[in-house]
Design a protein around this motif. Sequence first.
Motif, mmCIF file in Angstrom:
data_model
loop_
_atom_site.group_PDB
_atom_site.id
_atom_site.type_symbol
_atom_site.label_atom_id
_atom_site.label_comp_id
_atom_site.label_asym_id
_atom_site.label_seq_id
_atom_site.Cartn_x
_atom_site.Cartn_y
_atom_site.Cartn_z
ATOM 1 N N UNK A 1 -4.605 9.831 24.428
ATOM 2 C CA UNK A 1 -6.012 9.589 24.116
ATOM 3 C C UNK A 1 -6.876 10.830 24.341
ATOM 4 N N UNK A 2 -6.539 11.628 25.340
ATOM 5 C CA UNK A 2 -7.262 12.885 25.538
ATOM 6 C C UNK A 2 -7.099 13.781 24.310
ATOM 7 N N UNK A 3 -5.871 13.914 23.830
ATOM 8 C CA UNK A 3 -5.608 14.771 22.679
ATOM 9 C C UNK A 3 -6.292 14.239 21.418
ATOM 10 N N UNK A 4 -6.282 12.925 21.245
ATOM 11 C CA UNK A 4 -6.990 12.334 20.101
ATOM 12 C C UNK A 4 -8.466 12.710 20.170
ATOM 13 N N UNK A 5 -9.057 12.563 21.351
ATOM 14 C CA UNK A 5 -10.468 12.927 21.516
ATOM 15 C C UNK A 5 -10.701 14.413 21.324
ATOM 16 N N UNK A 6 -9.772 15.218 21.813
ATOM 17 C CA UNK A 6 -9.906 16.663 21.708
ATOM 18 C C UNK A 6 -9.822 17.138 20.261
ATOM 19 N N UNK A 7 -8.919 16.555 19.493
ATOM 20 C CA UNK A 7 -8.698 16.985 18.115
ATOM 21 C C UNK A 7 -9.676 16.333 17.140
ATOM 22 N N UNK A 8 -9.904 15.032 17.310
ATOM 23 C CA UNK A 8 -10.701 14.295 16.321
ATOM 24 C C UNK A 8 -11.935 13.631 16.927
ATOM 25 N N UNK A 9 -12.366 14.095 18.081
ATOM 26 C CA UNK A 9 -13.470 13.442 18.786
ATOM 27 C C UNK A 9 -14.747 13.323 17.993
ATOM 28 N N UNK B 1 -8.415 4.761 28.043
ATOM 29 C CA UNK B 1 -8.300 5.064 26.624
ATOM 30 C C UNK B 1 -9.601 5.653 26.101
ATOM 31 N N UNK B 2 -10.658 4.875 26.131
ATOM 32 C CA UNK B 2 -11.945 5.324 25.583
ATOM 33 C C UNK B 2 -12.465 6.537 26.344
ATOM 34 N N UNK B 3 -12.446 6.475 27.665
ATOM 35 C CA UNK B 3 -12.994 7.585 28.446
ATOM 36 C C UNK B 3 -12.104 8.817 28.345
ATOM 37 N N UNK B 4 -10.779 8.629 28.304
ATOM 38 C CA UNK B 4 -9.887 9.781 28.128
ATOM 39 C C UNK B 4 -10.163 10.468 26.791
ATOM 40 N N UNK B 5 -10.429 9.672 25.754
ATOM 41 C CA UNK B 5 -10.800 10.252 24.453
ATOM 42 C C UNK B 5 -12.134 10.986 24.554
ATOM 43 N N UNK C 1 -13.144 14.744 23.708
ATOM 44 C CA UNK C 1 -14.218 15.022 22.755
ATOM 45 C C UNK C 1 -15.317 15.869 23.384
ATOM 46 N N UNK C 2 -15.487 15.762 24.708
ATOM 47 C CA UNK C 2 -16.525 16.534 25.397
ATOM 48 C C UNK C 2 -16.151 18.004 25.526
ATOM 49 N N UNK C 3 -14.937 18.349 25.120
ATOM 50 C CA UNK C 3 -14.522 19.744 25.177
ATOM 51 C C UNK C 3 -13.977 20.165 26.533
ATOM 52 N N UNK C 4 -13.617 19.193 27.364
ATOM 53 C CA UNK C 4 -13.034 19.519 28.666
ATOM 54 C C UNK C 4 -11.727 20.272 28.428
ATOM 55 N N UNK C 5 -11.539 21.377 29.100
ATOM 56 C CA UNK C 5 -10.382 22.247 28.855
ATOM 57 C C UNK C 5 -9.061 21.521 29.084
ATOM 58 N N UNK C 6 -8.132 21.737 28.159
ATOM 59 C CA UNK C 6 -6.826 21.064 28.206
ATOM 60 C C UNK C 6 -6.063 21.377 29.477
ATOM 61 N N UNK C 7 -5.993 22.645 29.829
ATOM 62 C CA UNK C 7 -5.248 23.027 31.020
ATOM 63 C C UNK C 7 -5.797 22.319 32.256
ATOM 64 N N UNK C 8 -7.117 22.306 32.364
ATOM 65 C CA UNK C 8 -7.749 21.629 33.500
ATOM 66 C C UNK C 8 -7.399 20.138 33.501
#
Length: 191
Positions: free
Chosen positions: A57-65, A105-109, A113-120
């Motif tokens: 869900x993080x990746x979904x938000x990161x890519x398509x947020x 799910x929703x918050x991880x997305x 979507x908020x642009x939180x760094x992946x590594x972090x």
Amino acid sequence: MEHYIAEYGYLAIFLGCALQGITILFVGGLIAHHGELEFGWMFLVGMVGTLLLEGTFYMIGSVAGSKLLARWPRAQHTAQKVHVWLDKYPFGFLLIYRYIPGGQSVVASAIGAAGFRRLKFFVIDPISAVLNGLVLAGAGYLFGHLLVTLWDHARHYELPIAVSIAAVAIVGLWIWHVLAERHHKMGTADQ
């Protein structure tokens, strides 16, 4: 849910955590106390499922947020709150977001979507998941111990407990009936 976990064991823990979230570990802890699952394996399998859910869900938000937020305007409000909380308390928010309804799910997305760094995210999230998972699975295990202890002591009092519960239910129903009747009479008197 307990039935599926007892029937399918570790697979049910994995799927439950991957689909529902980390709260499944509470039930897993109960069942581990009962001896149907080994606590360590149950916890490990649950962590893998949880991290798979959250990472996806993080990746979904990161890519398509931004596309998702445009499609579901109601989610924009959640995403804005997440962004504010991440700015103020990044580590603390990642520790507690699982307790927000729909958090895994929703918050991880929204975090993605908020642009939180992946590594972090992929460093802090597993730490947070393990801490939260230990709390939930441990609570389930300890609650299982408490239930067994209470049940062992309560066996001598089964009949008095059953009669007391029935009496309270009967009195409660009678009071409800009397109050409903008064309310009905008062409503017809006003007309």
